[in-house]
Structure formats: C-alpha cells, structure tokens
Design a protein around this motif. Structure first.
Motif: not given
Ligand code: TUI
Length: 315
Positions: A73, A75, A97-98, A118, A124, A146, A278
């Motif tokens: 992750m 973040m 992710g994220a 992801v 992206l 997320h 979640m």
């Molecule tokens: O990461 C996930 N799913 C997750 S992470 C998570 S932990 C969490 N805990 C509390 C609050 C929020 C999260 C729980 N579930 N899925 C992969 C994912 N990545 N989904 C969406 C994205 C994503 C979103 C924006 C990836 C890249 C992005 O942009 C980055 C950019 O630079 O443009």
C-alpha cells in the motif's frame, strides 16, 4: 488448461487467479493456501512495519513452495523499508495499491521480481507501463476497500486497449461468470478479494465473516469521497456516522481520524459496529465459507459450462 495464458506463463502459476492483497486479512495462511491451490496468494502488507512483514513472508515461504506476492500500500508510512524487505527476501511478485510505484520499479526489476500495480484509470496504466511494469491490475469500484471511480466493466476494456502488457481484472468477480466476463473484456487473469475473505483459511474474525454472509446487493457504501481516499465498506454504525459527518462538511482531518485503526478493529477484534468491514459489491452473492482449494476448483470447473451457456445466446 491455461498452458498458453500469458500470466500463468509469466508467473509460473497453474490458474490465472490472484488473491487480492488485503490488509489485516491477506496473511501468510491465506496467501500460502491460494498459492498451494494453483493461484497467486498475496500478503497484504497494509501498514505493517518491516519486521512484521518479513516474518509474514518467511511464514508464507514455509507454507508453500509456489510463487506468491506481496501487496504494498503506497500510502503506508513504512513503504520504503517495506520495499527493502521485499527485495531482501526476493519476493517473486509485488503488487501495489493506492498510488504510483514508479520510483521502486528499478530495484525490484533488478532482482527479477515481477511488478504489477493496481490501476484505476487508463492514464495511470499507460504511465506505469512506460516505467516498465510487467502487467497491470485494472480494479473497478465494485471492489472493497480503497477504490477508484470507474466500474470494472468500463475500466478493463479501456485499459486492455491502451497497454501492451497483460491485464488482470479486479472488482466484482467472485465466481466463474465473473471470470468469463473478465476474459470477454480482454483481461488475461482475475484478482478476487471478497471471495477469499469467506474462506476457511482467511483469519478474519467470525463476526466479520458473518456480516459479509448476511450482506445483500446494496449493503455496501463508499465513505471518504471528501478526503480523496474513497473506501467501500459494509453499512454499519461507523459508516453511518462517517457519512453523516461527511455530508455535513466535516473537516478532512476529522474524517481521516474516524478511519484510523478501524479495519483492524473489525477484521481482527470482531467489532463490526465500530470497525470498517471492507468488502466488495459481490458480497451479496457470497453465501458460504469454503476452503480456498474448493473456491478455486469450483470456479475452474464452472468455466466451460458458463462459456457454453453464453454461447447459447448466440444461436
Ligand atoms: O489499495 C487498494 N485497496 C485497499 S488499500 C486499503 S488500506 C486502507 N485503509 C483505510 C482506508 C483506505 C485504505 C484497503 N483497500 N486497491 C488498489 C487501488 N489502488 N484502488 C485504487 C487505487 C489507486 C487509486 C489512485 C491507484 C492509484 C491511484 O492514483 C495514483 C496516481 O498517481 O494517479
């Protein structure tokens, strides 16, 4: 079957089925069970400190001799140290992710680790393919946790058209119908999270699994749109309070504070009133807790019949 599937060949796995790398739920027990069953098990590093992740990786290696992955992750406050652990332990596959894993790609590729981010958008996906990733996971907003803005149905074919690496579809897939649909959209493999939460090997608290079993089609909501980090969760006391504060314009700091520690609270302590449960939109069609190998075998067995019944509509 799958001898020529590009993801099975690239990763040396039997079935093109990934287990989503879920924080607090994607443990060594689940990841090794999925890898042993022929899929790709993935440890969800979430916000794990580096030493905890190292122990989890070693436990997974003890539990399976098959390839597995770690989901990082981006973040996480420990992201740099966690990447270092993954390199030292020579983890075969890293999913992210994220965020954008760009700066870590050279070090991972140097040791032969496959890097599979992801993505929730075409932009992206294209940007990351230029930095040398091996494949992308296109994740629709049907997923739990997320999420981005697009649905799997809209996102997957657009990513498939935009990139020249294999695409893994995620979001809303829980049975053979979903897998066949993903393949029809041009995906080469699938990733499932929610389906594996309702497995014997997933260590989610029984209260968490029970609430998921009771979920219906409209039981999930998306919190955190105002913070820029939307997350899909089951409706409960916490999500109702969160959405109430969000709709009244609560400051972002207050909303983010409301989320801290809540996934662990629900997933591990079993407080499914005050914690974040979640899960994806398919939770409404999940009605049993099965061993991981049964989940994978029943999907594989149903693929041909699902294709045949789709074909019947062409006549
Ligand atoms: O990461 C996930 N799913 C997750 S992470 C998570 S932990 C969490 N805990 C509390 C609050 C929020 C999260 C729980 N579930 N899925 C992969 C994912 N990545 N989904 C969406 C994205 C994503 C979103 C924006 C990836 C890249 C992005 O942009 C980055 C950019 O630079 O443009």
């Amino acid at each position: 079957m799958f001898e020529e599937n590009p993801i099975c060949r690239m990763l040396n796995i039997k079935y093109p089925i990934f287990q989503g790398g879920m924080a607090w739920l994607g443990t060594a027990e689940l990841a090794s069970a999925v890898s042993n069953a022929g899929g790709l098990g993935i440890i969800g590093a979430g916000h794990m400190p580096p030493d905890v992740l190292r122990a989890e990786i070693q436990k997974t290696k003890a539990g399976t001799d098959k390839p597995f992955g770690v989901n990082i992750m981006l973040m996480s406050p420990f992201v740099k140290e966690v990447m270092q652990v993954v390199v030292e332990e020579r983890v075969p596959v890293v999913t992210t992710g994220a965020g954008n894993p760009g700066e870590y790609i050279p070090a991972l590729k140097e040791i032969g680790t496959k890097v599979i981010p992801v993505v929730a958008s075409v932009a992206l996906a294209k940007r990351l393919v230029r930095t040398g990733v091996d494949a992308v996971i296109a994740e629709g907003m049907e997923s739990g946790g997320h999420i981005g803005e697009l649905t799997t149905m809209a996102l997957v074919p657009q990513v498939v058209d935009a990139v020249d690496v294999p695409v893994i579809a995620a979001g809303g897939i829980g049975d053979a119908r979903g897998v066949v649909a993903a393949f029809a959209l041009g995906a080469h493999a699938v990733q499932m999270g929610s389906r594996f939460v309702l497995s014997k090997e997933c260590i989610a608290h029984e209260n968490y699994k029970d609430l998921v079993l009771k979920a219906r089609d409209r039981s999930t909501v998306v919190t955190g749109r105002a913070t820029g980090h939307p997350a899909r969760v089951l409706q409960n006391k916490l999500s109702r309070h969160y959405l109430d504060r969000e709709s009244h314009g609560a400051p972002i700091e207050e909303l983010e504070k409301l989320g801290i520690g809540t996934l662990r609270l629900a997933a591990r302590e079993g407080d499914v009133k005050n914690g974040s449960v979640m899960i994806g939109q398919i939770s409404g069609m999940l009605s049993d807790i099965k061993p991981v190998s049964d989940i994978i075998q029943s999907i594989v067995k149903d693929l041909e019949p699902v294709i045949e019944s789709a074909k019947a509509n062409l006549k």
